[in-house]
Design an enzyme around this catalytic site. Structure first.
Site, mmCIF file in Angstrom:
data_model
loop_
_atom_site.group_PDB
_atom_site.id
_atom_site.type_symbol
_atom_site.label_atom_id
_atom_site.label_comp_id
_atom_site.label_asym_id
_atom_site.label_seq_id
_atom_site.Cartn_x
_atom_site.Cartn_y
_atom_site.Cartn_z
ATOM 1 N N CYS A 1 32.838 -15.392 15.645
ATOM 2 C CA CYS A 1 32.039 -15.742 14.735
ATOM 3 C C CYS A 1 30.552 -16.221 14.969
ATOM 4 O O CYS A 1 29.458 -15.925 14.379
ATOM 5 C CB CYS A 1 32.311 -17.364 13.847
ATOM 6 S SG CYS A 1 34.163 -17.188 13.489
ATOM 7 N N HIS B 1 17.099 -12.506 10.385
ATOM 8 C CA HIS B 1 15.988 -13.166 9.298
ATOM 9 C C HIS B 1 16.624 -12.813 7.951
ATOM 10 O O HIS B 1 16.117 -13.237 6.970
ATOM 11 C CB HIS B 1 14.780 -12.682 9.860
ATOM 12 C CG HIS B 1 13.787 -13.645 9.544
ATOM 13 N ND1 HIS B 1 14.232 -14.936 8.685
ATOM 14 C CD2 HIS B 1 12.489 -13.768 9.442
ATOM 15 C CE1 HIS B 1 13.198 -15.674 8.394
ATOM 16 N NE2 HIS B 1 12.269 -14.925 8.748
ATOM 17 N N ASP C 1 16.740 -18.027 7.394
ATOM 18 C CA ASP C 1 15.485 -17.969 7.572
ATOM 19 C C ASP C 1 15.062 -19.164 8.507
ATOM 20 O O ASP C 1 15.607 -19.825 9.241
ATOM 21 C CB ASP C 1 14.412 -18.712 6.280
ATOM 22 C CG ASP C 1 15.177 -20.248 5.726
ATOM 23 O OD1 ASP C 1 15.421 -21.035 6.347
ATOM 24 O OD2 ASP C 1 15.144 -20.472 4.434
#
Length: 630
Positions: free
Chosen positions: A547, A603, A607
C-alpha cells in the site's frame, strides 16, 4: 458405477480453474486433461486418473480448488465393460503374433542450451507421469532468458534427477524415462513387406533459411543455437537476435538438417538476411504403399501452416483491443510478458484455443515500439521537446567496457521510467527529532540481548509503525488510482513495502498488516525477510500487495533525496542519515538527533496541504513514540 474424480496433489495453496476441457457425455481416456488451473506461480492441466464417461461436472471456470477437491463424476460405462471380455478374447488370440514389448530405461538430458549454467526454476512432471514427445519437463532460467526443456521422446517418468534451484547445463542428466521396447515379431514382418516397395531413398533438396519480418532495423546475432549436422524441427529456435529495444529467437520455418551456417555471433542481420542452408527431404517415392499415399497430404498441410501463420499474425498486429475473457498463456509466456511490461489482455493469441504464444508477445512489443516511435512525428504527441537518446561512440575517447544490466535492474528500470514520467511528483522534506526514540531503542536491544531473544530492533520498524498510524488517519494515502484516472481504490488493509539493497539490485518485500503487529514481531519479520531478499529467495507473494513504500538509505549516507512513487501506490517515504544538530528549545541550543525524511506523492490524488499533514503525523509520532499506544 459412479466414480469421483478429485484434484491430485498440487500443493497446499488454492488455485483458480481457468478452463474446463471436457463436457458432460464425453468419453475420457486415462491421463486426458480435464481442467486447467492457475496459481500465483504456475498454471497446469489436471489429468484424468482413469478412463470413463463424464456424468457430472462439479466446478465452473473461476472457481477456487485445491488438493482433494471433487471436480467431476465419471460413469464407468458398464456397456463398455460388457464388451471388454470379448475384446480381451480377441486380444488373447492375437497375442502370440506379437509378444508384449519390454520396457527399457532411457536417460533424458538437457539439450544444447549454450555453455552457461542455468537454474531449474520449475519441475513440470512427477514420477509416474506419462509424457509425450516435446512435452515440457522443466523450466530453467539464466541471466538473459528462461525456457522450458521438452521431452526428446515419449515415456513414463521413472526418476527425477534434479530439484528446483539446481544448476544444470547442456548434457546434464535430468530424468530417467521408462519407454516401450521393440515391437514384437509382427512389426518387423510388416516393415519387411513394405521395404521393397519403398526402397528408393527420398531425394534430398537444399533450402535457404532467411530472417523473417522483424521490422526495418538491423539487429545483432547474440547466439547461434544449432550447429552444422543438427537435425532441426519446424519452429525450433535457430538464433537469438537483439536490437536496441528487444531480443527474440528466430525459429526454423521448416524441418531439415543444418548444412551451412551463414552467420556468426556479433553479425548484423535484418529481415530477409540469409542465416542458414538446410538439407530437406524431397517428395516420397511413387511406389509407396496406398496407406502412405493417403497420409501424404498431411505433411503438405503442415508445411503450408507456417506460411499462413505470418498472415494471421500480420492481421493481429492492429488488433490490440482489450480482451475481457481469461488470458490463456503458459508461465513462461507470462514471465516474458512481465519482463517487457506487456498487458496480456491486450494481446491476441494465435495458438490453439486462443493461447498466447511467444511470437504473439514479440509481435505486440514490435508493434508497440513502432507506434511509440511514429506517434510524436505523426501527431506531435509524446513528451514535448523530448529528443532521441544521443548516440555516442565512447571508444573514440578511450578504453571502454560494456556490462550487461542485471535482470532486476532491467525490470525495475522500466518501471521507474514509467512512474517518473506518468506520475506528477511532489516531494515534502522535513526533519524529525528521534533522540528519545534512539535511547529507547538501544535500551530495548540491551534488554533483548540479556534475555537472549535473538532479535535486533532497528529504527525502520518504528518508522513502519509511524507510517501505519498516518495511513489510518489519512486513508487517501492508502489508495490506488484507476488506469483511466477517474476512480480511487481505498484499501482497508495496511501493507508496507520496505526497499532492500541486494547484490542483484533493489527489491521491495511487503510486510502485511503492519498496524496489527508489535515492534518485536515486526523486527523478527524484518530480519527474516531481509536475509531472504539478500539471498535471492523471496517469493512473488512476498513482494505483492503493498500500500505504501519506505526507502531507507540512511545507513549509506545522504542528507535528503526525492524517492520515486512505486505505482500503483500513491506515496513513498524516503529516510536519510540521522545526525546530531543544535536545536533551539526556546531558551538555548541543545544537541538533538535529527532524522531527515522526504515524502513523495502523486499530486493527482494528494494535494500539498494533505502531504504536509501526513509527514507531520509521522514526524510527531517518531518524536514521541508514546503516541503509538494511544
Amino acid at each position: 458405477m459412479a466414480i469421483e474424480i478429485k484434484v491430485p496433489d498440487i500443493g497446499a495453496d488454492e488455485v483458480e480453474i481457468t478452463e474446463i476441457l471436457v463436457k458432460v457425455g464425453d468419453k475420457v481416456e486415462a491421463e486426458q486433461s480435464l481442467i486447467t488451473v492457475e496459481g500465483d506461480k504456475a498454471s497446469m492441466e489436471v489429468p484424468s486418473p482413469q478412463a470413463g464417461i463424464v456424468k457430472e461436472i462439479k466446478v465452473s471456470v473461476g472457481d477456487k480448488t485445491q488438493t482433494g477437491a471433487l471436480i467431476m463424476i465419471f460413469d464407468s460405462a458398464d456397456g463398455a465393460a460388457d464388451a471388454a471380455p470379448a475384446q480381451a478374447e480377441e486380444k488373447k488370440e492375437a497375442a502370440p503374433a506379437a509378444a508384449p514389448a519390454a520396457a527399457a530405461a532411457k536417460d533424458v538430458n538437457v539439450p544444447d542450451i549454450g555453455s552457461d549454467e542455468v537454474e531449474v526454476t520449475e519441475i513440470l512432471v512427477k514420477v509416474g507421469d506419462k509424457v509425450e514427445a516435446e512435452q515440457s519437463l522443466i523450466t530453467v532460467e539464466g541471466d538473459k532468458a528462461s525456457m522450458e526443456v521438452p521431452a526428446p521422446f515419449a515415456g513414463t517418468v521413472k526418476e527425477i534427477k534434479v530439484n528446483v534451484g539446481d544448476k544444470v547445463s547442456t548434457g546434464s542428466l535430468i530424468m530417467v524415462f521408462e519407454v516401450a521396447g521393440e515391437a514384437g515379431a509382427a512389426a518387423p514382418a510388416a516393415k519387411q513387406e513394405a521395404a521393397p516397395a519403398a526402397a528408393p531413398a527420398p531425394a534430398a533438396g537444399v533450402k535457404e533459411v532467411n530472417v523473417p519480418d522483424i521490422g526495418g532495423d538491423e539487429v545483432e546475432v547474440t547466439e547461434v543455437m544449432v550447429k552444422v549436422g543438427d537435425k532441426v524441427a519446424a519452429e525450433q529456435s535457430l538464433i537469438t537476435v537483439e536490437g536496441d529495444k528487444a531480443s527474440m529467437e528466430v525459429p526454423a520455418p521448416f524441418a531439415g538438417v543444418v548444412k551451412e551456417l551463414k552467420v556468426n555471433v556479433g553479425d548484423k542481420v535484418k529481415t530477409g538476411s540469409l542465416i542458414m542452408i538446410f538439407e530437406v527431404e524431397g517428395a516420397a517415392p511413387a511406389a509407396a504403399p496406398a496407406k502412405q499415399e493417403a497420409a501424404a497430404p498431411a505433411p503438405a498441410a503442415k508445411a503450408e501452416a507456417p506460411a499462413a501463420a505470418p498472415a494471421a499474425k500480420a492481421e493481429g498486429k492492429s488488433e490490440f483491443a482489450e480482451n475481457d475473457a481469461y488470458v490463456h498463456a503458459t508461465p513462461l509466456i507470462r514471465r516474458l510478458a512481465r519482463e517487457f511490461g506487456v498487458n496480456l489482455a491486450k494481446v491476441k493469441g494465435t495458438g490453439r484455443k486462443g493461447r498466447i504464444l511467444r511470437e504473439d508477445v514479440q509481435a505486440y512489443v514490435k508493434e508497440a515500439i513502432k507506434r511509440a516511435e511514429a506517434a510524436p512525428a505523426a501527431t506531435g504527441g509524446g513528451i514535448p521537446g523530448m529528443l532521441p537518446w544521443p548516440k555516442v561512440d565512447f571508444s573514440k575517447f578511450g578504453e571502454i567496457e560494456e556490462v550487461e544490466l542485471g535482470r532486476i535492474q532491467k525490470i525495475s528500470g522500466a518501471n521507474l521510467s514509467r512512474n517518473w514520467v506518468m506520475i506528477p511528483h511532489v516531494t515534502h522534506f522535513d526533519k524529525t527529532d528521534i533522540t528519545e526514540l534512539e535511547a529507547f531503542r538501544k535500551q530495548q536491544n540491551e534488554e533483548a540481548a540479556k534475555r537472549k531473544l535473538d532479535v535486533k530492533i532497528t529504527p525502520v520498524v518504528f518508522i513502519m509503525k509511524a507510517v501505519a498510524a498516518a495511513l489510518e488517519q489519512m486513508p487517501r494515502f492508502n489508495s490506488s488510482l484507476s488506469e483511466d484516472g477517474q476512480r480511487l481504490t481505498l484499501k482497508k488493509y495496511i501493507n508496507i513495502g520496505v526497499a532492500v539493497d541486494t547484490p542483484n539490485g533493489l527489491v521491495v518485500p511487503v510486510f502485511k498488516d503492519v498496524n496489527k503487529k508489535g515492534i518485536i514481531e515486526l523486527s523478527r519479520e524484518l530480519m527474516t525477510i531481509s536475509k531472504k531478499a539478500r539471498d535471492g529467495k523471496l517469493t512473488a507473494g512476498e513482494m505483492q500487495g503493498g500500500c505504501f513504500t519506505i526507502s531507507s538509505i540512511g545507513g549509506l549516507g545522504t542528507t535528503h533525496f526525492a524517492p520515486i512513487v512505486n505505482a500503483p501506490e500513491v506515496a513513498i517515504l524516503g529516510v536519510s542519515k540521522s545526525a546530531m544538530e543544535p536545536v533551539w528549545n526556546g531558551k538555548e541550543f541543545v544537541p538533538r538527533l535529527m532524522l531527515p525524511i522526504s515524502l513523495s506523492f502523486d499530486h493527482r490524488v494528494i494535494d500539498g496541504a494533505d502531504g504536509a499533514r501526513f509527514i507531520t503525523i509521522i514526524n510527531n509520532t517518531l518524536s514521541d513514540i508514546r503516541r503509538l499506544v494511544m
